[in-house]
Design a protein around this motif. Structure first.
Motif, short mmCIF file in Angstrom:
data_model
loop_
_atom_site.label_atom_id
_atom_site.label_comp_id
_atom_site.label_asym_id
_atom_site.label_seq_id
_atom_site.Cartn_x
_atom_site.Cartn_y
_atom_site.Cartn_z
N ILE A 356 0.82 -1.21 0.00
CA ILE A 356 0.00 0.00 0.00
C ILE A 356 0.85 1.27 0.00
CG2 ILE A 356 -1.95 -1.14 1.11
CD1 ILE A 356 -1.10 0.00 3.76
N GLY A 357 2.16 1.11 -0.16
CA GLY A 357 3.03 2.26 -0.33
C GLY A 357 3.27 3.07 0.92
N VAL A 358 3.37 2.41 2.06
CA VAL A 358 3.66 3.14 3.30
C VAL A 358 5.02 3.82 3.16
CG1 VAL A 358 4.05 2.92 5.79
CG2 VAL A 358 2.27 1.56 4.67
N LYS A 359 5.09 5.08 3.53
CA LYS A 359 6.33 5.83 3.39
C LYS A 359 7.39 5.30 4.36
CE LYS A 359 4.35 8.65 0.46
NZ LYS A 359 2.97 8.11 0.51
N ALA A 360 8.65 5.40 3.94
CA ALA A 360 9.75 4.78 4.67
C ALA A 360 9.83 5.17 6.15
CB ALA A 360 11.07 5.08 3.97
N THR A 382 4.41 11.67 9.32
CA THR A 382 3.44 12.76 9.44
C THR A 382 2.04 12.16 9.60
OG1 THR A 382 3.02 12.85 7.07
CG2 THR A 382 4.88 14.16 7.91
N PRO A 383 1.08 12.96 10.06
CA PRO A 383 -0.30 12.45 10.17
C PRO A 383 -0.85 11.93 8.85
CG PRO A 383 -0.07 14.49 11.40
CD PRO A 383 1.21 14.31 10.64
N GLN A 387 -2.44 8.26 8.34
CA GLN A 387 -3.80 8.03 7.89
C GLN A 387 -3.83 7.20 6.62
OE1 GLN A 387 -6.65 9.15 9.73
NE2 GLN A 387 -7.35 7.46 8.44
N GLU A 388 -2.89 7.44 5.69
CA GLU A 388 -2.82 6.63 4.47
C GLU A 388 -2.58 5.16 4.81
OE1 GLU A 388 0.22 8.19 2.00
OE2 GLU A 388 -0.88 10.03 1.47
#
Length: 422
Positions: A356-360, A382-383, A387-388
């Motif tokens: 799902i492309g969670v940021k590093a 970040t929020p 949330q993503e």
């Protein structure tokens, strides 16, 4: 001043005598000539004056004796100690137990490790731990230097063509959220929640067992645009370790279950819970009477062997059992996820984060992994990132529930799909 004494009539009758740092006389026999004994003694006294002298008697200490001293005085986490004792007892001591420290050479160690009957990774760990012990011997002034320090192992020769074994990462089964949900359904509420939580948060086995109810359903609150981002969390600050306990001399004691700090500082973290999982936890905590939410039905910490007795039939399947005297009937279970473990469920979570492309910054934080490089200093979750991630995991969960035709868990927790952020 050093001098020589003649002792006996053999071919090496001379011994060196010299003054030790504490003022007592040291002695070293076995010299052919008087001059050789005097030279050796004077060399010792010169090293004493220079502060570089090491007692020859200590250098002749057997490796096994010093290794046990090292283990007694260098206490580590329980599982680490268990692995170190395994390296010693299974591989190192059978060969090096009675070897003088000063007699150990890299040539001999390298030749020995090539023939160890284990995989190459285990050989590397074994030699690395042996080097750790010898470095400690240098620090304790039992040796002038570690003969294993900085040396590169020789790979074991292959005498005949063989089929190349795939790397472990290529062998691991990639399980799906659908399989995790179905296995959890078979296990029932408390045990099933442990499976679902592992699959959707990446919590490891010891962290889950050692999580206190006071650490459950806390609230993360972070500034977001003109308001605040909030989500429920599970706080990880400790874990239950299961390992072979040892006495002061290395003797085996009963297997221990103990609370310990997390493996490293990066494992201390708050796990963000998607709405579906937060609701499952609220139901569970409302009717679970014990302080350890992911414990046995008696509120005790799980032992791995007992947990596997629950997980294996739920994942691998089981045959039907007819009712007979003293034994209840048992329905047949078809296999759902053969070979599934709690570790593979942790792998599933990390794979879903990538999917799902969670940021590093958030990916590493939630997995409890250390991120290398300067970006680990400059980038923070970040929020929006949080949330993503929660939205992505929520969507995966509901899609999996639809795919397996489920609406409720265990016939008692009916979930209504969330459609708004809150």
């Amino acid at each position: 001043m050093a001098y020589a004494e003649k002792r006996g009539k053999g071919d090496r009758p001379w011994r060196a005598r010299y003054k030790k740092p504490d003022g007592t006389l040291g002695s070293e026999p076995g010299f052919r000539l008087k001059s050789a004994a005097e030279d050796w003694g004077e060399e010792q006294e010169a090293r004493i004056r220079a502060g570089t002298w090491i007692d020859p008697d200590l250098m002749r200490t057997h490796f096994g004796v010093f290794a046990r001293k090292f283990m007694a005085e260098r206490e580590k986490r329980g599982r680490t100690m268990e692995k170190r004792w395994e390296h010693l007892e299974k591989r190192i001591l059978p060969r090096w137990e009675n070897a003088p420290l000063i007699g150990i050479t890299w040539f001999d160690v390298d030749g020995w490790q090539m023939l160890l009957p284990c995989d190459d990774v285990t050989r590397g760990h074994t030699v690395s731990f042996m080097s750790t012990v010898l470095t400690a011997a240098v620090d304790a002034r039992y040796l002038p230097q570690n003969p294993l320090q900085g040396r590169r192992r020789t790979a074991a020769a292959v005498s005949a063509p063989t089929i190349v074994k795939p790397r472990a990462s290529e062998e691991d089964e990639a399980y799906t959220p659908e399989q995790a949900l179905l296995v959890a359904e078979r296990l029932g509420p408390a045990k099933g929640l442990h499976v679902i939580t592992t699959a959707f948060t990446g919590i490891n086995w010891g962290e889950g067992v050692g999580m206190h109810r006071d650490a459950c359903l806390l609230t993360r609150r972070q500034k977001w645009e003109n308001g605040w981002f909030e989500c429920p969390t599970l706080r990880i600050v400790q874990e239950v370790a299961e390992y072979q306990d040892r006495g002061p001399n290395g003797e085996r004691l009963p297997t221990a279950l103990r609370l310990e700090p997390t493996k490293n500082p990066w494992r201390v973290r708050d796990l963000d819970l998607p709405p579906f999982l937060a609701r499952l936890w609220r139901h569970h905590l409302a009717d679970w009477p014990y302080e350890w939410p992911l414990s046995t039905e008696n509120g005790k910490w799980w032992r791995r062997s007992n947990w596997l007795k629950q997980l294996r039939p739920a994942a691998d399947g089981r045959p039907e059992r007819q009712k007979r005297q003293g034994v209840s009937a048992r329905a047949k279970w078809e296999p759902i996820a053969p070979g599934m473990t709690m570790r593979s469920l942790r792998h599933l979570h990390d794979s879903l984060q990538s999917q799902i492309g969670v940021k590093a910054p958030l990916e590493y934080e939630q997995a409890g992994h250390k991120r290398a490089g300067i970006k680990a200093v400059y980038q923070h979750p970040t929020p929006e990132m949080r949330q993503e991630r929660l939205d992505g995991l929520e969507e995966i969960y509901w899609r999996a529930m639809s795919n397996v035709g489920m609406r409720a868990h265990w016939g008692r927790v009916d979930l209504v799909k969330r459609t708004s952020r809150s």
